[in-house]
Enzyme design. Structure first.
Site, PDB file in Angstrom:
ATOM      1  N   HIS A 224       3.265 -10.422  10.709  1.00 27.40           N
ATOM      2  CA  HIS A 224       4.601 -10.584  10.138  1.00 27.40           C
ATOM      3  C   HIS A 224       4.545 -11.569   8.983  1.00 27.40           C
ATOM      4  CE1 HIS A 224       8.788 -10.756   9.547  1.00 27.40           C
ATOM      5  NE2 HIS A 224       9.184 -11.447  10.602  1.00 27.40           N
ATOM      6  N   HIS A 264       4.206  -1.492   2.990  1.00 27.03           N
ATOM      7  CA  HIS A 264       5.304  -2.128   3.725  1.00 27.03           C
ATOM      8  C   HIS A 264       5.826  -1.155   4.763  1.00 27.03           C
ATOM      9  CE1 HIS A 264       9.178  -4.109   4.505  1.00 27.03           C
ATOM     10  NE2 HIS A 264       8.636  -5.195   3.994  1.00 27.03           N
ATOM     11  N   ASP A 319       4.910 -10.126  -0.839  1.00 31.52           N
ATOM     12  CA  ASP A 319       3.828 -11.091  -0.623  1.00 31.52           C
ATOM     13  C   ASP A 319       2.782 -11.062  -1.732  1.00 31.52           C
ATOM     14  OD1 ASP A 319       4.745 -12.055   1.950  1.00 31.52           O
ATOM     15  OD2 ASP A 319       4.165 -10.101   2.735  1.00 31.52           O
TER      16      ASP A 319
END
Length: 382
Positions: A224, A264, A319
């Site tokens: 996560h 994702h 990210d």
């Protein structure tokens, strides 16, 4: 149909929410109807908190009162700071230190005896936690650098104040605005693992401290939180290899390695948050070291244009660029996930309080696959 197994609750609707919505095919994210692009460009993190918690953007007077209330809650009791010092001296990880300190904050809660069914009291508690988490994180970093904590500056906004407490120097406008945007981008994102964890805890009518501590625990898992740290470690590896980033990626994929920051669970196209942070990374590169921006954009171009990953539903996520942005702001990589938690605390609180307004204890079932009709044997005969 009721017995169909949905591993990981894939595709299962468990709640209704007015907080955020994700269109994974269009690459669209909204908070209460506002596009993430408009909020990131035009609002502050404090405005977004108000929006998530109160259902509308504040006017000037409401924002001033809200900001003043947040500023008044920033200070952390000396007993908490001493515990944070002990954690730093014990070489605890920043994420574990944040989890412990957040739980400890309840010991100093002035409304600890107020029932969780009092939504207004829970919101005040949530505001206190959200205001204090930056102070805790900054103090932990100062302690492990052998320095004393820097007191909060009431004249600085939430984002700028954190950078000030963290580094000991007031950030310039570009750094403050960039970090404020990063907090906005991470404030909420539907029922991800940590948000769902916080909601499950909240559904028992436990207090908001318990919900946030649980959310931090869920976020600490490598599946996560932490992907932006993984991205930065890969960028270090590429720089140290002196290889062209394209050659490095080709070699890594041949070895079966996964490139962090791509793909994702929800988005099938480029994450809209990644687009915003890419622009910020470019701005930071123009006034500083452009190494990380050049490597990330080269990798993205190679994987999307030459390897065609977008056509396969694999594109950069938030990210991929947040790691290099944080690094350019002088933030150690093991603090990236705690900063994620610092931002997402606002979303966790919003979801818990929203769910509790029409609460039903979250209690799924598991399909039993163990043995049947076992014969019990007394201890003396085993």
């Amino acid at each position: 149909m009721a017995d169909d197994l949905k591993k990981g609750l894939e595709g299962v609707l468990v709640a209704e929410s007015q907080l955020s919505s994700i269109d994974g095919d269009a690459g669209r994210l909204i908070y209460r109807g506002y596009s993430i692009e408009d909020l990131a460009e035009g609002a502050s993190y404090e405005e977004v908190l108000y929006l998530l918690w109160h259902g509308q953007l504040p006017d000037a007077g409401e924002l001033e009162s809200f900001t003043d209330a947040m500023v008044a809650e920033r200070a952390v009791d000396d007993a908490i700071l001493e515990a944070v010092r002990s954690l730093a001296e014990a070489d605890e990880t920043p994420m574990a230190a944040l989890r412990t300190a957040t739980s400890m904050l309840s010991a100093m809660e002035s409304e600890s005896d107020v029932d969780a069914e009092d939504a207004e009291a829970s919101l005040r508690k949530g505001r206190r936690i959200t205001a204090k988490i930056p102070t805790v994180l900054a103090a932990f970093e100062r302690f492990r650098q052998g320095e004393e904590p820097v007191a909060p500056d009431p004249d600085l906004g939430h984002a700028a104040n954190f950078l000030y407490m963290f580094t000991g120097e007031e950030p310039d406008d570009v750094a403050a605005e960039t970090f404020d945007q990063a907090l906005i981008l991470h404030a909420d994102h539907g029922l991800n693992a940590s948000t769902f964890t916080a909601m499950v805890i909240g559904s028992t009518m436990a207090d908001v401290y318990s919900s946030l501590t649980g959310g931090i625990g869920a976020l600490s898992g490598p599946l996560h939180g932490g992907a932006n740290q993984d991205v930065m470690e890969v960028l270090f590896e590429i720089e140290e290899s002196h290889l062209d980033p394209r050659d490095w990626v080709e070699q890594a994929t041949d070895e079966g390695r996964r490139i962090p920051g791509f793909g994702h669970r929800v988005y099938n196209v480029k994450d809209p948050r990644a687009k915003i942070l890419q622009r910020r990374s470019e701005e930071l590169a123009e006034t500083g070291d452009d190494t990380w921006y050049e490597i990330t954009t080269t990798i993205e171009d190679y994987l999307t244009e030459e390897k065609g990953l977008v056509e396969k539903g694999i594109a950069p996520n938030v990210d991929f660029y947040s790691g290099s942005v944080y690094y350019q702001l002088g933030i150690p990589i093991d603090t990236y996930t705690p900063i994620f938690a610092m931002s997402r605390a606002g979303g966790w609180i919003a979801h818990v309080l929203e769910y509790q307004r029409d609460n039903r204890l979250i209690r799924p079932r598991a399909r039993y696959t163990g043995p049947e009709d076992q014969t019990f044997v007394p201890l003396e005969e085993r």
